[in-house]
Design a protein around this motif. Structure first.
Motif, PDB file in Angstrom:
ATOM      1  N   ASN A 167       0.824  -1.209   0.000  1.00 47.84           N
ATOM      2  CA  ASN A 167       0.000   0.000   0.000  1.00 47.84           C
ATOM      3  C   ASN A 167       0.859   1.260   0.000  1.00 47.84           C
ATOM      4  N   ARG A 168       1.982   1.218   0.724  1.00 49.16           N
ATOM      5  CA  ARG A 168       2.891   2.365   0.700  1.00 49.16           C
ATOM      6  C   ARG A 168       3.441   2.592  -0.706  1.00 49.16           C
ATOM      7  N   LEU A 169       3.844   1.506  -1.352  1.00 53.42           N
ATOM      8  CA  LEU A 169       4.395   1.619  -2.705  1.00 53.42           C
ATOM      9  C   LEU A 169       3.325   2.079  -3.696  1.00 53.42           C
ATOM     10  N   GLY A 170       2.148   1.505  -3.629  1.00 53.83           N
ATOM     11  CA  GLY A 170       1.073   1.913  -4.541  1.00 53.83           C
ATOM     12  C   GLY A 170       0.663   3.358  -4.343  1.00 53.83           C
ATOM     13  N   PHE A 171       0.580   3.795  -3.095  1.00 61.73           N
ATOM     14  CA  PHE A 171       0.241   5.182  -2.799  1.00 61.73           C
ATOM     15  C   PHE A 171       1.327   6.117  -3.340  1.00 61.73           C
ATOM     16  N   ALA A 172       2.590   5.725  -3.171  1.00 63.33           N
ATOM     17  CA  ALA A 172       3.698   6.534  -3.673  1.00 63.33           C
ATOM     18  C   ALA A 172       3.655   6.640  -5.200  1.00 63.33           C
ATOM     19  N   VAL A 173       3.326   5.546  -5.878  1.00 63.89           N
ATOM     20  CA  VAL A 173       3.206   5.578  -7.342  1.00 63.89           C
ATOM     21  C   VAL A 173       2.074   6.527  -7.749  1.00 63.89           C
ATOM     22  N   GLN A 174       0.955   6.472  -7.027  1.00 63.90           N
ATOM     23  CA  GLN A 174      -0.151   7.394  -7.320  1.00 63.90           C
ATOM     24  C   GLN A 174       0.302   8.852  -7.186  1.00 63.90           C
ATOM     25  N   LEU A 175       1.043   9.153  -6.120  1.00 60.59           N
ATOM     26  CA  LEU A 175       1.561  10.515  -5.941  1.00 60.59           C
ATOM     27  C   LEU A 175       2.442  10.923  -7.118  1.00 60.59           C
ATOM     28  N   CYS A 176       3.293  10.012  -7.529  1.00 60.45           N
ATOM     29  CA  CYS A 176       4.201  10.314  -8.630  1.00 60.45           C
ATOM     30  C   CYS A 176       3.463  10.542  -9.941  1.00 60.45           C
ATOM     31  N   TYR A 177       2.455   9.753 -10.204  1.00 59.80           N
ATOM     32  CA  TYR A 177       1.679   9.938 -11.436  1.00 59.80           C
ATOM     33  C   TYR A 177       0.944  11.276 -11.426  1.00 59.80           C
ATOM     34  N   LEU A 178       0.508  11.705 -10.265  1.00 59.32           N
ATOM     35  CA  LEU A 178      -0.138  13.018 -10.195  1.00 59.32           C
ATOM     36  C   LEU A 178       0.860  14.131 -10.484  1.00 59.32           C
ATOM     37  N   ARG A 179       2.095  13.923 -10.078  1.00 64.71           N
ATOM     38  CA  ARG A 179       3.142  14.914 -10.312  1.00 64.71           C
ATOM     39  C   ARG A 179       3.534  14.942 -11.781  1.00 64.71           C
ATOM     40  N   PHE A 180       3.804  13.803 -12.349  1.00 70.49           N
ATOM     41  CA  PHE A 180       4.133  13.676 -13.767  1.00 70.49           C
ATOM     42  C   PHE A 180       3.734  12.282 -14.220  1.00 70.49           C
ATOM     43  N   PRO A 181       2.839  12.151 -15.119  1.00 74.58           N
ATOM     44  CA  PRO A 181       2.389  13.063 -16.160  1.00 74.58           C
ATOM     45  C   PRO A 181       1.164  13.913 -15.815  1.00 74.58           C
ATOM     46  N   GLY A 182       0.780  13.988 -14.559  1.00 73.16           N
ATOM     47  CA  GLY A 182      -0.322  14.876 -14.182  1.00 73.16           C
ATOM     48  C   GLY A 182      -1.691  14.227 -14.250  1.00 73.16           C
ATOM     49  N   ARG A 183      -1.749  12.959 -13.980  1.00 77.04           N
ATOM     50  CA  ARG A 183      -3.014  12.225 -14.001  1.00 77.04           C
ATOM     51  C   ARG A 183      -2.920  11.066 -13.019  1.00 77.04           C
ATOM     52  N   VAL A 184      -4.026  10.373 -12.806  1.00 72.27           N
ATOM     53  CA  VAL A 184      -3.996   9.226 -11.893  1.00 72.27           C
ATOM     54  C   VAL A 184      -3.449   8.002 -12.615  1.00 72.27           C
ATOM     55  N   TRP A 185      -2.935   7.091 -11.830  1.00 73.27           N
ATOM     56  CA  TRP A 185      -2.425   5.825 -12.337  1.00 73.27           C
ATOM     57  C   TRP A 185      -3.617   4.937 -12.635  1.00 73.27           C
ATOM     58  N   SER A 186      -3.766   4.499 -13.863  1.00 73.32           N
ATOM     59  CA  SER A 186      -4.928   3.723 -14.292  1.00 73.32           C
ATOM     60  C   SER A 186      -4.801   2.255 -13.912  1.00 73.32           C
ATOM     61  N   LEU A 187      -5.930   1.634 -13.667  1.00 79.61           N
ATOM     62  CA  LEU A 187      -5.989   0.219 -13.338  1.00 79.61           C
ATOM     63  C   LEU A 187      -5.399  -0.608 -14.478  1.00 79.61           C
ATOM     64  N   GLY A 188      -4.485  -1.492 -14.159  1.00 79.39           N
ATOM     65  CA  GLY A 188      -3.874  -2.353 -15.156  1.00 79.39           C
ATOM     66  C   GLY A 188      -2.706  -1.731 -15.899  1.00 79.39           C
ATOM     67  N   GLU A 189      -2.437  -0.470 -15.666  1.00 78.66           N
ATOM     68  CA  GLU A 189      -1.332   0.204 -16.342  1.00 78.66           C
ATOM     69  C   GLU A 189      -0.002  -0.226 -15.714  1.00 78.66           C
ATOM     70  N   ILE A 190       0.951  -0.530 -16.536  1.00 79.22           N
ATOM     71  CA  ILE A 190       2.255  -0.978 -16.053  1.00 79.22           C
ATOM     72  C   ILE A 190       3.174   0.230 -15.892  1.00 79.22           C
ATOM     73  N   VAL A 191       3.717   0.356 -14.688  1.00 81.90           N
ATOM     74  CA  VAL A 191       4.635   1.437 -14.388  1.00 81.90           C
ATOM     75  C   VAL A 191       5.990   1.091 -15.007  1.00 81.90           C
ATOM     76  N   PRO A 192       6.616   2.035 -15.711  1.00 81.57           N
ATOM     77  CA  PRO A 192       7.947   1.736 -16.247  1.00 81.57           C
ATOM     78  C   PRO A 192       8.891   1.269 -15.137  1.00 81.57           C
ATOM     79  N   GLU A 193       9.678   0.262 -15.452  1.00 76.94           N
ATOM     80  CA  GLU A 193      10.528  -0.383 -14.449  1.00 76.94           C
ATOM     81  C   GLU A 193      11.472   0.598 -13.763  1.00 76.94           C
ATOM     82  N   SER A 194      12.066   1.505 -14.514  1.00 78.13           N
ATOM     83  CA  SER A 194      13.011   2.455 -13.912  1.00 78.13           C
ATOM     84  C   SER A 194      12.320   3.352 -12.895  1.00 78.13           C
ATOM     85  N   VAL A 195      11.099   3.747 -13.196  1.00 79.43           N
ATOM     86  CA  VAL A 195      10.337   4.595 -12.270  1.00 79.43           C
ATOM     87  C   VAL A 195       9.962   3.811 -11.022  1.00 79.43           C
TER      88      VAL A 195
END
Length: 96
Positions: free
Chosen positions: A49-77
């Motif tokens: 949950n900490r990691l998922g919440f952090a990814v959500q924060l990052c997606y809001l920062r760039f690219p400026g939207r929410v992380w979509s269900l089923g979307e794969i986060v780039p490995e480096s990020v």
């Protein structure tokens, strides 16, 4: 009256997707957490949950939207975010 599209679908994707190759400079620029953000992230109970919440924060920062269900986060990020939290990045699969 016909409307005109300002951006092509490919151009639109540039503004809404994280590139699969992102420079170390951009990783640090967009995805480094400050102390206040880390404090909020650490309030989440389980590591996934900490990691998922952090990814959500990052997606809001760039690219400026929410992380979509089923979307794969780039490995480096994902690895960059997880390393700041000292969490195994593979547990992102447990985040729902």
């Amino acid at each position: 009256m016909a409307t005109r599209e300002l951006l092509s679908p490919a151009q639109r994707l540039q503004f809404t997707e994280i590139p699969h190759f992102i420079t170390p400079r951009d990783l640090a620029r967009y995805y480094t957490f400050n102390n206040d953000e880390l404090r909020v992230i650490k309030q989440r109970r389980r590591p996934h949950n900490r990691l998922g919440f952090a990814v959500q924060l990052c997606y809001l920062r760039f690219p400026g939207r929410v992380w979509s269900l089923g979307e794969i986060v780039p490995e480096s990020v994902l690895f960059y975010i997880a390393s700041q939290l000292k969490i195994d990045p593979t547990i992102i699969r447990e985040y729902s």
